[in-house]
Design an enzyme around this catalytic site. Structure first.
Site, short mmCIF file in Angstrom:
data_model
loop_
_atom_site.label_atom_id
_atom_site.label_comp_id
_atom_site.label_asym_id
_atom_site.label_seq_id
_atom_site.Cartn_x
_atom_site.Cartn_y
_atom_site.Cartn_z
N ARG A 197 101.07 -36.99 102.76
CA ARG A 197 101.71 -35.80 102.20
C ARG A 197 103.06 -35.60 102.88
O ARG A 197 103.20 -35.81 104.10
CB ARG A 197 100.85 -34.56 102.43
CG ARG A 197 99.67 -34.46 101.48
CD ARG A 197 100.11 -34.16 100.05
NE ARG A 197 99.00 -33.96 99.14
CZ ARG A 197 98.52 -34.89 98.31
NH1 ARG A 197 99.05 -36.09 98.27
NH2 ARG A 197 97.51 -34.61 97.49
N HIS A 201 106.16 -39.77 94.42
CA HIS A 201 104.74 -39.37 94.47
C HIS A 201 103.98 -39.95 93.26
O HIS A 201 103.40 -39.22 92.46
CB HIS A 201 104.60 -37.84 94.51
CG HIS A 201 103.28 -37.40 95.07
ND1 HIS A 201 103.11 -36.31 95.87
CD2 HIS A 201 102.03 -37.92 94.90
CE1 HIS A 201 101.83 -36.16 96.18
NE2 HIS A 201 101.14 -37.15 95.60
#
Ligand code: NDP
Ligand code: OXD
Length: 303
Positions: free
Chosen positions: A218, A266
């Site tokens: 993340r 992502h």
């Protein structure tokens, strides 16, 4: 027992016949909820502002593997992460690709290509290259096994220091020793209070000089200014990022133009619609029968 579906319209079209065939009620979108008391399960990336609108809610299911985007659940509401073999396969493949790209010097070759420069650098063997994986969970374990089979010398770091055949295992307290042997550092950690901001300047200083970073955990685990500092001093040679801080990365961010970085937006994984539906149906069945819930999150631990 009804499921409130709050995800994409295209995925809903795949789910509807599967839910109908399973005899499960699926309501698409909050606007279609006639009786909030009928909603027992919600599947979403981010839940509605006010979960207390649903007095009989039992479980919230994330459409992704991560649950860090979720708020604290109301008392008695359980949280479930997505379990889908495709997620593990996709992230594993992205990590292997990124590891190979850095190991084989692709950031420099991409730069050279733009400059029409035909210049060969030494070709390293995988054997002897030390890859260190932070997070030996469902995804980290698969990446570790594949990289090991390719000849990398693989170690893993996890909270528990879980032992895995052929992989040197380090527990939470052995982070420094783990980092000191990680020429290629791979982050596959969940975002929790403990991992937020983990990769800062002091952290990078513990790696071997000229180490490389592969990041698919993340964005908030990475201090981007510290990344730049480590690249500028040569402490880090290069990095490949699927997640950044912030996301999306603003158009004028320094990282876009840095030749030592390769960035993807992502996209290491997406949840396959059919696999997602299969997992949610399993959760509903387990929830009804009282069997263990697959993918249940330990909310105190954060993953
Ligand atoms: P798991 O929950 O299966 O595994 C998490 C691993 O991290 C475990 O090995 C756990 O240790 C370890 N861990 C957690 N906290 C710490 C800590 N403080 N210190 C050391 N180790 C820690 O997760 P997954 O493998 O399924 O997924 C990992 C993450 O990957 C997701 O949470 C998400 O953030 C990211 N992801 C990114 C995607 C992308 O597209 N970029 C797609 C999918 C996931 P232990 O084994 O001891 O519990
Ligand atoms: C996930 C993600 O958590 O896509 O599944 O990042």
């Amino acid at each position: 027992m009804a499921l409130l579906y709050l995800s994409t319209a295209d995925r809903a079209e795949v789910w509807k016949p599967l839910f109908a065939a399973a005899g499960e009620e699926m309501i698409v979108g909050e606007a279609a909820v006639a009786d909030p008391a009928a909603i027992t399960h919600i599947v979403c990336w981010q839940p509605p502002q006010d979960l207390r609108r649903y007095p009989n809610l039992r479980i919230v299911i994330s459409t992704g593997a991560g649950v860090d985007q979720m708020p604290v659940m109301p008392d008695g509401v359980r949280l479930v992460r997505m379990l889908a073999p495709g997620i593990e396969e996709m992230v594993r493949n992205w990590v292997v690709m990124a590891t190979l790209m850095l190991h084989r010097g692709m950031p420099a070759y991409i730069d050279q290509q733009r400059a029409a420069s035909w210049a060969a650098h030494p070709v390293p063997l995988a054997g002897g290259a030390r890859a260190g994986i932070m997070g030996l969970g469902r995804i980290g374990l698969r990446a570790a096994e594949t990289l090991r089979a390719m000849g990398f010398d693989v170690a893993g770091w996890s909270r528990s220091g879980r032992a895995v055949d052929g992989i040197e295992a380090f527990g939470a307290g052995a982070m420094e020793t783990f980092l000191a042997r990680s020429d290629i550092l791979i982050c596959l950690l969940p975002l929790t209070a403990e991992t937020r901001g983990l990769m800062d300047a002091a952290f990078f200083a513990k790696l071997p000089r000229g180490a490389m970073l592969v990041h698919a955990g993340r964005g908030a685990q990475l201090d981007m200014a510290a990344l730049k500092g480590a690249l500028d001093t040569g402490q880090l040679a290069s990095a490949m990022l699927d997640v950044t801080n912030p996301e999306p990365l603003p158009a004028d961010h320094w990282a876009w133009a840095d030749p030592r970085l390769v960035i993807t937006p992502h996209v290491a994984a997406n949840t396959d619609a059919r696999e997602g539906a299969a997992h949610v149906l399993e959760v509903l069945r387990a929830s009804r029968s009282g069997a263990p819930i697959p993918g249940l999150v330990d909310q105190a631990r954060g993953y």
